[in-house]
Scaffold this motif. Structure first.
Motif, short mmCIF file in Angstrom:
data_model
loop_
_atom_site.label_atom_id
_atom_site.label_comp_id
_atom_site.label_asym_id
_atom_site.label_seq_id
_atom_site.Cartn_x
_atom_site.Cartn_y
_atom_site.Cartn_z
N ARG A 139 23.54 -43.33 48.52
CA ARG A 139 24.44 -42.62 47.63
C ARG A 139 25.55 -43.52 47.11
O ARG A 139 26.16 -43.25 46.09
CB ARG A 139 25.03 -41.43 48.40
CG ARG A 139 25.92 -40.48 47.65
CD ARG A 139 25.31 -39.77 46.45
NE ARG A 139 23.93 -39.41 46.51
CZ ARG A 139 23.43 -38.22 46.81
NH1 ARG A 139 24.22 -37.24 47.11
NH2 ARG A 139 22.14 -38.00 46.80
N ASP A 140 25.81 -44.62 47.80
CA ASP A 140 26.96 -45.47 47.48
C ASP A 140 26.53 -46.92 47.27
O ASP A 140 25.48 -47.34 47.76
CB ASP A 140 27.99 -45.38 48.61
CG ASP A 140 27.42 -45.86 49.93
OD1 ASP A 140 26.29 -45.45 50.29
OD2 ASP A 140 28.07 -46.66 50.60
N LEU A 141 27.35 -47.66 46.56
CA LEU A 141 27.02 -49.05 46.25
C LEU A 141 27.07 -49.96 47.47
O LEU A 141 26.52 -51.05 47.46
CB LEU A 141 27.97 -49.58 45.17
CG LEU A 141 27.83 -48.90 43.81
CD1 LEU A 141 28.96 -49.31 42.88
CD2 LEU A 141 26.48 -49.21 43.19
N GLU A 142 27.74 -49.53 48.53
CA GLU A 142 27.79 -50.33 49.77
C GLU A 142 26.54 -50.11 50.61
O GLU A 142 26.37 -50.75 51.64
CB GLU A 142 29.04 -49.99 50.59
CG GLU A 142 30.34 -50.39 49.93
CD GLU A 142 30.87 -49.32 48.97
OE1 GLU A 142 30.32 -48.20 48.92
OE2 GLU A 142 31.83 -49.61 48.24
N LEU A 143 25.68 -49.18 50.21
CA LEU A 143 24.41 -48.88 50.88
C LEU A 143 24.62 -48.34 52.29
O LEU A 143 23.83 -48.60 53.19
CB LEU A 143 23.51 -50.12 50.91
CG LEU A 143 23.21 -50.76 49.56
CD1 LEU A 143 22.36 -52.01 49.72
CD2 LEU A 143 22.52 -49.77 48.64
N THR A 144 25.66 -47.54 52.48
CA THR A 144 25.93 -47.01 53.82
C THR A 144 25.53 -45.54 53.99
O THR A 144 25.45 -45.07 55.11
CB THR A 144 27.44 -47.13 54.16
OG1 THR A 144 28.19 -46.41 53.18
CG2 THR A 144 27.87 -48.58 54.18
N GLU A 145 25.27 -44.83 52.91
CA GLU A 145 24.95 -43.40 52.99
C GLU A 145 23.51 -43.17 52.50
O GLU A 145 23.27 -42.96 51.31
CB GLU A 145 25.94 -42.60 52.14
CG GLU A 145 25.82 -41.12 52.31
CD GLU A 145 26.82 -40.36 51.43
OE1 GLU A 145 26.51 -39.20 51.14
OE2 GLU A 145 27.86 -40.91 51.05
N PRO A 146 22.52 -43.24 53.41
CA PRO A 146 21.11 -43.10 53.01
C PRO A 146 20.81 -41.72 52.42
O PRO A 146 21.29 -40.70 52.90
CB PRO A 146 20.34 -43.30 54.30
CG PRO A 146 21.30 -43.86 55.28
CD PRO A 146 22.67 -43.46 54.85
N VAL A 147 20.01 -41.72 51.36
CA VAL A 147 19.50 -40.51 50.73
C VAL A 147 18.09 -40.81 50.22
O VAL A 147 17.65 -41.95 50.24
CB VAL A 147 20.40 -40.02 49.56
CG1 VAL A 147 21.75 -39.55 50.06
CG2 VAL A 147 20.55 -41.08 48.50
#
Length: 184
Positions: A139-147
């Motif tokens: 969900r985020d550009l830091e790739l910390t919230e998998p979806v």
């Protein structure tokens, strides 16, 4: 100076995300177009596929663990890893997305400028705020919230924040989230 990114599309259909990217890029001055890749990889299969495509990619073990391409370590022995590769050609995008599978990843198109936006009082937008990013499986550009979906972000300069909704409108969309400083 970092760019600021704002999401304009969230979809489970990768081809829809890529079509919107193409439509946004059609607005831009694509001189000096480059594509950058970033991924968080946990799977040996995804790692081997990405490294076959991008053998010179930089990678490092996530967290406090040692291991990196700079040290000459074996990436498969260091999973999960963060992997980045810069200045690639647009032709590498779809093979990269196939190779990463369901790993969180970003593809960022870096180009010369956004067009003038006279309706919001802006001239052409220069390089440090002229990007489009497709975020896959995060969900985020830091790739910390998998979806399980894909998000398209437009990047602009903070002082030209009104360019983001203007760009979204040019491709029949609207912004769907906050304008946040991009991590790179």
């Amino acid at each position: 100076m970092n760019s600021y990114a704002q999401p304009v599309l969230r979809t489970v259909d990768l081809s829809e995300g890529l079509r919107i990217v193409e439509r946004l890029l059609a607005l831009a001055d694509l001189s000096d177009l480059e594509v950058d890749f970033d991924a968080r990889i946990s799977s040996p299969h995804a790692l081997s596929g990405v490294l076959a495509l991008l053998p010179d990619a930089d990678w490092w073990a996530e967290g406090e663990r040692p291991g990196s391409s700079a040290r000459g370590d074996d990436p498969a022995a260091c999973l999960p890893v963060r992997l980045s590769c810069w200045s690639e050609t647009p032709e590498a995008v779809e093979p990269f997305l196939r190779a990463v599978g369901d790993s969180p990843a970003t593809v960022r198109w870096d180009f010369n400028a956004w067009p003038e936006a006279p309706e919001v009082g802006l001239g052409a937008g220069g390089t440090r705020g002229a990007f489009v990013t497709l975020c896959a499986h995060a969900r985020d550009l830091e790739l910390t919230e998998p979806v399980a979906d894909y998000t398209v972000f437009v990047h602009v300069k903070q002082v030209e924040a009104e360019r983001a909704p203007w760009l979204a409108a040019q491709v029949g969309l609207r912004v769907i989230g906050d304008l946040d400083m991009a991590p790179y």
